[in-house]
Design an enzyme around this catalytic site. Structure first.
Site, short mmCIF file in Angstrom:
data_model
loop_
_atom_site.label_atom_id
_atom_site.label_comp_id
_atom_site.label_asym_id
_atom_site.label_seq_id
_atom_site.Cartn_x
_atom_site.Cartn_y
_atom_site.Cartn_z
N GLU A 151 -104.24 -66.61 0.35
CA GLU A 151 -103.19 -66.94 1.27
C GLU A 151 -103.30 -68.20 1.81
O GLU A 151 -104.65 -68.44 2.36
CB GLU A 151 -103.00 -65.81 2.50
CG GLU A 151 -101.96 -65.86 3.44
CD GLU A 151 -101.71 -65.10 4.30
OE1 GLU A 151 -100.72 -64.93 4.82
OE2 GLU A 151 -102.38 -63.78 4.34
N GLU A 248 -93.45 -58.88 7.75
CA GLU A 248 -94.79 -59.22 8.45
C GLU A 248 -94.43 -60.07 9.78
O GLU A 248 -94.82 -61.40 9.81
CB GLU A 248 -95.98 -59.90 7.78
CG GLU A 248 -97.30 -59.91 8.50
CD GLU A 248 -98.29 -60.90 7.78
OE1 GLU A 248 -99.45 -60.48 7.48
OE2 GLU A 248 -97.96 -61.91 7.43
#
Length: 265
Positions: A151, A248
């Site tokens: 990420e 998220e």
């Protein structure tokens, strides 16, 4: 898969935090989610069997799928341990436990946060270790048919994290010999980095291992900020992304956006 059939999961480490961790999967199910994801859900990198069994049971009893799990991450201070020399064995020991949880739950995406730069440590040393650890994690994940995610985080919130663009993440993935390392496209972080999201999606959506969403600039629920999620999700579908979309975001557990983005109203 059409835009209306996109599957969403809820990140139960950032949402439903007023509930005990073991109760969150069932609460997510009640809120309309058939899948969940978690950051590393234990205080230790190597929790005991009883803790692990209780976590797995909470997923299975709720009737939800676990679609994403971080390796030990040390959030928010550390942003992962893949590149941290003093945590080499800690990371390796954790890989075995995380892969075991993934095998027990059917989870097939494990997120390996890179780790912050360490003062006084040569960045080249950290980068070499990160490559070794990512390949090690990928080999372990491959045994159960899972992928490892990498990420990029925005530098405003993570100034010491070195992977701060989609290109940096994708270039590193391309350099690694493992074939099961994928990009985690967090659209919130990418937007904060001023990435051209439609262009990135058009070029790479079929390569994404997972997608996460929150609105900008406040990291709130979809519809509270600037991003056009209907268009972005349509682009993901058009260009070949078939996985879950992980919610998220920070703030109240408001899921009014869910039926709209599912296309049910």
């Amino acid at each position: 898969m059409t835009a209306a059939s996109i599957r969403f999961d809820l990140n139960c480490s950032i949402q439903l935090t007023d509930l005990p961790l073991a109760n969150r999967p069932a609460a997510a199910k009640a809120a309309g989610f058939d899948a969940v994801e978690f950051w590393w859900p234990f205080s230790s990198a190597t929790p005991g069997d009883a803790e692990v069994d209780a976590f797995v049971r909470s997923i299975n009893d709720a009737g939800v799928a676990l679609v994403g799990l971080n390796f030990v991450d040390g959030l928010p201070e550390h942003r992962g341990f893949a590149s941290v020399p003093d945590a080499r064995q800690r990371f390796r020991d954790n890989v075995d436990i995380a892969v075991g949880i993934a095998e027990a739950t059917g989870c097939r995406a494990l997120n390996a946060l890179y780790g912050n730069r360490i003062p006084g440590v040569d960045p080249r040393t950290q980068d070499e270790l990160a490559r070794e650890n990512l390949v090690h994690a990928a080999a372990a994940a491959d045994r159960i048919g899972a992928v490892v995610l990498l990420e990029a985080l925005n530098s405003y919130e993570s100034p010491d994290y070195p992977i701060v663009s989609a290109k940096a993440a994708l270039d590193l993935i391309a350099e690694l010999p493992a074939g099961n390392i994928r990009f985690l496209a967090d659209l919130y972080h990418l937007a904060r980095m001023d990435e051209d999201l439609p262009a990135l999606i058009a070029a790479h959506a079929s390569e994404f291992g997972h997608v996460q969403i929150a609105d900008t600039p406040g990291r709130g629920a979809p519809g509270t900020g600037e991003l056009d999620f209907a268009a972005l999700l349509s682009g993901l579908v058009e260009h070949g992304y078939t996985g879950c979309i992980g919610a998220e975001y920070k703030g109240s557990a408001s899921f009014a956006w869910l039926p709209e983005l599912k296309g049910s109203q």
